[in-house]
Design a protein around this motif. Structure first.
Motif, PDB file in Angstrom:
ATOM      1  N   VAL A 133       2.687  12.539  -2.657  1.00 59.46           N
ATOM      2  CA  VAL A 133       3.144  12.707  -1.272  1.00 59.46           C
ATOM      3  C   VAL A 133       4.419  11.915  -1.029  1.00 59.46           C
ATOM      4  N   SER A 134       5.368  12.538  -0.326  1.00 54.87           N
ATOM      5  CA  SER A 134       6.493  11.768   0.218  1.00 54.87           C
ATOM      6  C   SER A 134       6.315  11.714   1.725  1.00 54.87           C
ATOM      7  N   ILE A 135       6.814  10.642   2.320  1.00 55.40           N
ATOM      8  CA  ILE A 135       6.706  10.495   3.763  1.00 55.40           C
ATOM      9  C   ILE A 135       8.083  10.745   4.374  1.00 55.40           C
ATOM     10  N   ALA A 166       8.023   1.210  10.104  1.00 53.77           N
ATOM     11  CA  ALA A 166       6.594   0.983  10.356  1.00 53.77           C
ATOM     12  C   ALA A 166       5.759   2.147   9.823  1.00 53.77           C
ATOM     13  N   VAL A 167       6.293   3.358   9.949  1.00 57.40           N
ATOM     14  CA  VAL A 167       5.572   4.536   9.457  1.00 57.40           C
ATOM     15  C   VAL A 167       5.589   4.541   7.926  1.00 57.40           C
ATOM     16  N   ALA A 168       6.744   4.194   7.356  1.00 60.63           N
ATOM     17  CA  ALA A 168       6.849   4.157   5.886  1.00 60.63           C
ATOM     18  C   ALA A 168       5.865   3.145   5.301  1.00 60.63           C
ATOM     19  N   VAL A 169       5.775   1.969   5.922  1.00 55.87           N
ATOM     20  CA  VAL A 169       4.855   0.931   5.422  1.00 55.87           C
ATOM     21  C   VAL A 169       3.434   1.469   5.357  1.00 55.87           C
ATOM     22  N   GLU A 170       2.988   2.088   6.445  1.00 53.76           N
ATOM     23  CA  GLU A 170       1.609   2.603   6.506  1.00 53.76           C
ATOM     24  C   GLU A 170       1.412   3.732   5.502  1.00 53.76           C
ATOM     25  N   ALA A 171       2.390   4.612   5.413  1.00 49.98           N
ATOM     26  CA  ALA A 171       2.243   5.769   4.513  1.00 49.98           C
ATOM     27  C   ALA A 171       2.235   5.322   3.052  1.00 49.98           C
ATOM     28  N   LEU A 172       3.088   4.340   2.719  1.00 50.00           N
ATOM     29  CA  LEU A 172       3.104   3.839   1.337  1.00 50.00           C
ATOM     30  C   LEU A 172       1.771   3.179   1.004  1.00 50.00           C
ATOM     31  N   ALA A 173       1.228   2.419   1.970  1.00 50.69           N
ATOM     32  CA  ALA A 173      -0.072   1.769   1.740  1.00 50.69           C
ATOM     33  C   ALA A 173      -1.171   2.816   1.570  1.00 50.69           C
ATOM     34  N   ALA A 174      -0.988   3.973   2.206  1.00 53.18           N
ATOM     35  CA  ALA A 174      -1.996   5.045   2.110  1.00 53.18           C
ATOM     36  C   ALA A 174      -1.784   5.919   0.877  1.00 53.18           C
ATOM     37  N   ALA A 209       1.534   7.223  -0.325  1.00 55.49           N
ATOM     38  CA  ALA A 209       2.797   7.967  -0.485  1.00 55.49           C
ATOM     39  C   ALA A 209       3.639   7.304  -1.579  1.00 55.49           C
ATOM     40  N   VAL A 210       4.402   8.105  -2.319  1.00 61.66           N
ATOM     41  CA  VAL A 210       5.140   7.560  -3.469  1.00 61.66           C
ATOM     42  C   VAL A 210       6.659   7.641  -3.296  1.00 61.66           C
TER      43      VAL A 210
END
Ligand code: PMM
Length: 267
Positions: free
Chosen positions: A75-77, A83-91, A93-94
């Motif tokens: 997944v890419s975000i 703030a959205v990138a931080v959460e998505a990477l933790a979930a 996203a690569v």
């Protein structure tokens, strides 16, 4: 790269995947059709769109990123908010696909540098609400290239590794149809920056305008696929790293034809 907009109002797929289960199923289907990565976005960037707040954006994308990652889909975000990138990477996203190339949020560069993930820096001049009045260029290809180069310099200065940078000319973002055609025709000059290039023309309005009927009505969004495929083949022939498309199977088929032809050239 398959497009998955979890928004009520994106120009092409807005509203279709606002439901989480439908979004996840579509992401899994795009992966099965050959997408190397699925690009999840929670904020519409169509011209004139108003912004939403970060919590709303996170609430839209996070469950989808989590479930797609759990299903083994890379997944890419698609966000310009740190703030959205931080959460998505933790979930899970690569990759971070940032339509603002780091301009919209000064905290983004550090997030990406710390994560050590790839970062798509798209050419951007301002938020969607009023970006079309920024579509003023003397030489669009030279200016987009120079402005992208500045984004790259800032990313490098923030500690992002050079091999994690991908650039994108940003078709339709502060660009007229003529600007989009010029950028498409001169991708070699964007590639001369020395970074992989992402090309994202899929179903955009300049294709609708090209295909307008005799009364001048643009071709509707969902009837622009053949034109999108032509852009895919031309961009791949020009040497881009990737294409960001809505109909993954169609573009994968077209790329397979291009690849088979390319291999036969050396026989
Ligand atoms: N265009 C849209 C959204 N995200 N990301 C990149 N890197 N490049 C683009 O041109 C781009 C993008 C808007 O189109 P959509 O509504 O089909 O997602």
């Amino acid at each position: 790269m398959g497009v998955l907009n979890v928004t009520p109002d994106s120009f092409s797929d807005g509203g279709r995947y606002a439901d989480r289960a439908a979004a996840v199923a579509h992401g899994v289907a795009m992966r099965a059709e050959g997408a190397d990565i699925v690009d999840v976005g929670g904020e519409s960037t169509r011209p004139g769109a108003d912004r939403i707040d970060a919590q709303t954006e996170i609430g839209r994308v996070l469950p989808v990123v989590r479930e797609l990652t759990a299903a083994g889909v890379p997944v890419s975000i698609d966000t310009s908010r740190a703030a959205v990138a931080v959460e998505a990477l933790a979930a899970g996203a690569v990759l971070v696909n940032d339509v603002s190339g780091g301009l919209a949020d000064p905290a983004m560069a550090k997030v990406v540098a710390d994560a050590g993930c790839p970062w798509v820096l798209m050419h951007w001049r301002g938020h969607s609400r009023d970006m079309q009045r920024l579509a003023l260029y003397q030489d669009v290809v030279a200016e987009v290239r120079a402005e992208l180069s500045l984004r790259v310099d800032e990313a490098l200065a923030a500690g992002v590794a050079p091999d994690q940078i991908i650039v994108d000319p940003g078709l339709g973002f502060a660009k007229t149809a003529e600007h989009n055609w010029l950028l498409s025709a001169h991708l070699d000059r964007i590639m001369a920056l020395g970074y992989p290039v992402l090309f994202a023309a899929s179903r955009k309005s300049y294709l609708g305008r090209l295909l307008a009927d005799r009364q001048g009505n643009p071709r509707p969004v969902h009837e622009r696929e053949a034109a999108t495929l032509a852009t895919t083949v031309l961009a791949i022939e020009a040497g881009v790293w990737g294409v960001r498309v809505h109909d993954v199977r169609a573009s994968v088929d077209a790329i397979k034809v291009w690849e088979a032809t390319w291999r036969a050239r050396s026989r």
